[in-house]
Design a protein around this motif. Structure first.
Motif, PDB file in Angstrom:
ATOM      1  N   VAL A   1       0.846  -1.192   0.000  1.00  0.00           N
ATOM      2  CA  VAL A   1       0.000   0.000   0.000  1.00  0.00           C
ATOM      3  C   VAL A   1       0.882   1.242   0.000  1.00  0.00           C
ATOM      4  O   VAL A   1       0.727   2.135  -0.820  1.00  0.00           O
ATOM      5  N   LYS A   2       1.837   1.295   0.944  1.00  0.00           N
ATOM      6  CA  LYS A   2       2.803   2.396   0.986  1.00  0.00           C
ATOM      7  C   LYS A   2       3.922   2.065  -0.008  1.00  0.00           C
ATOM      8  O   LYS A   2       4.750   1.201   0.242  1.00  0.00           O
ATOM      9  N   ARG A   3       3.968   2.751  -1.132  1.00  0.00           N
ATOM     10  CA  ARG A   3       4.881   2.355  -2.207  1.00  0.00           C
ATOM     11  C   ARG A   3       5.957   3.389  -2.554  1.00  0.00           C
ATOM     12  O   ARG A   3       6.863   3.103  -3.327  1.00  0.00           O
ATOM     13  N   LEU A   4       5.867   4.575  -1.999  1.00  0.00           N
ATOM     14  CA  LEU A   4       6.753   5.652  -2.433  1.00  0.00           C
ATOM     15  C   LEU A   4       8.206   5.437  -2.020  1.00  0.00           C
ATOM     16  O   LEU A   4       8.498   5.063  -0.884  1.00  0.00           O
ATOM     17  N   VAL A   5       9.112   5.717  -2.953  1.00  0.00           N
ATOM     18  CA  VAL A   5      10.540   5.864  -2.676  1.00  0.00           C
ATOM     19  C   VAL A   5      10.941   7.243  -3.197  1.00  0.00           C
ATOM     20  O   VAL A   5      10.793   7.528  -4.383  1.00  0.00           O
ATOM     21  N   ILE A   6      11.422   8.106  -2.312  1.00  0.00           N
ATOM     22  CA  ILE A   6      11.951   9.402  -2.743  1.00  0.00           C
ATOM     23  C   ILE A   6      13.452   9.249  -2.957  1.00  0.00           C
ATOM     24  O   ILE A   6      14.174   8.775  -2.077  1.00  0.00           O
ATOM     25  N   GLU A   7      13.911   9.631  -4.127  1.00  0.00           N
ATOM     26  CA  GLU A   7      15.344   9.660  -4.424  1.00  0.00           C
ATOM     27  C   GLU A   7      15.739  11.103  -4.708  1.00  0.00           C
ATOM     28  O   GLU A   7      15.121  11.768  -5.537  1.00  0.00           O
ATOM     29  N   ALA A   8      16.757  11.584  -4.022  1.00  0.00           N
ATOM     30  CA  ALA A   8      17.198  12.965  -4.221  1.00  0.00           C
ATOM     31  C   ALA A   8      18.721  13.021  -4.240  1.00  0.00           C
ATOM     32  O   ALA A   8      19.382  12.368  -3.421  1.00  0.00           O
ATOM     33  N   GLN A   9      19.246  13.817  -5.155  1.00  0.00           N
ATOM     34  CA  GLN A   9      20.684  14.057  -5.210  1.00  0.00           C
ATOM     35  C   GLN A   9      20.969  15.310  -4.397  1.00  0.00           C
ATOM     36  O   GLN A   9      20.601  16.425  -4.783  1.00  0.00           O
TER      37      GLN A   9
END
Length: 260
Positions: free
Chosen positions: A138-146
């Motif tokens: 249900v919780k699927r988000l992955v935040i990727e940040a440089q």
């Protein structure tokens, strides 16, 4: 307010930075009142007062990068304001924030749930960012940040063991594509213990900054290690603490990382 968080950043200016990871539970607080008049009623109460307490805590810790789990990005309980934006504005930070459910999830069309998010904030410039979504859960988000000096991933994994393992496989594929220093942080929900992460750590080469396995949940009397800051070999940990503050059901993790 005394959080007993010591600062070591001045010892190696430019090479040491402070990372704060905090599951803030949408700033809804904890305690007996949270469950009145019915269990978990606190999830539907106004969050402004507790948000200000959390901002004061963050300001005292003075982190360079902040990973926030369970952020309200505009429901009625935050008076239609995005908590990540409010915090970033008061601290003078850059930020990225996104709903934590899959793009096609029913949750994105449900009041309150549609405003539940995760966020990265930083005083350092964000040169790029992307939002990924796990195949399952249900919780699927992955935040990727440089964010100099590293690529940062922020996650909130499933409560279900098999789904968590599938999500870790997805996360491994994302991490292995990155060149250079990496930080992976979040609420991993490893309810069966940190041994759940053994294969992921072995495959990625990442190390937990929490060398002593200090528990982070529940905040009143922590017993379980659910929250993790993982780092690649380019970093060494020059300080790690889990301040016993009770603004959420998790305690925050404060980690000072130094480029080798």
């Amino acid at each position: 307010m005394n959080t007993d968080v010591e600062s070591v950043k001045g010892e190696a200016a430019g090479s040491t930075f402070r990372f704060l990871l905090y599951n803030i539970r949408y700033c809804t607080g904890i305690g007996a009142r949270f469950h009145l008049p019915v269990p978990y009623a606190g999830y539907f109460k106004r969050s402004g007062e507790n948000l200000e307490k959390i901002i004061s805590f963050i300001r005292e810790v003075d982190p360079d990068i902040i990973g926030l789990i369970e952020v309200d990005c505009g429901s009625f309980r935050s008076e239609k304001l995005c908590q990540a934006e409010v915090i970033a504005r008061q601290l003078g930070h850059f930020h990225v924030v996104q709903n934590k459910y899959g793009e096609d999830s029913v949750a994105t069309r449900v009041p309150v749930l549609s405003k539940q998010a995760n966020a990265l904030l930083t005083r350092l410039p964000i040169s790029s960012h992307r939002f990924h979504y796990f195949d399952k859960g249900v919780k699927r988000l992955v935040i990727e940040a440089q964010i100099e000096p590293a690529t940062v991933f922020l996650v909130h994994l499933s409560l279900t063991y098999r789904v968590r393992q599938a999500q870790l496989q997805n996360l491994y594929r994302l991490v292995r594509e990155v060149q250079g220093p990496v930080i992976v942080a979040g609420d991993f929900n490893v309810l069966w213990g940190d041994q759940e992460l053994e294969l992921f750590l072995a495959a990625t080469g990442l190390t937990s900054a929490n060398g002593l396995g200090t528990p982070s949940h529940p905040s009143k009397a922590p017993k379980r290690q659910l929250d993790f800051i993982l780092h690649s070999e380019e970093f060494k940990v020059s300080g790690f603490q889990a301040p016993l503050v009770t603004y959420s059901d998790h305690v925050p993790l404060v980690c000072d990382l130094e480029l080798r």
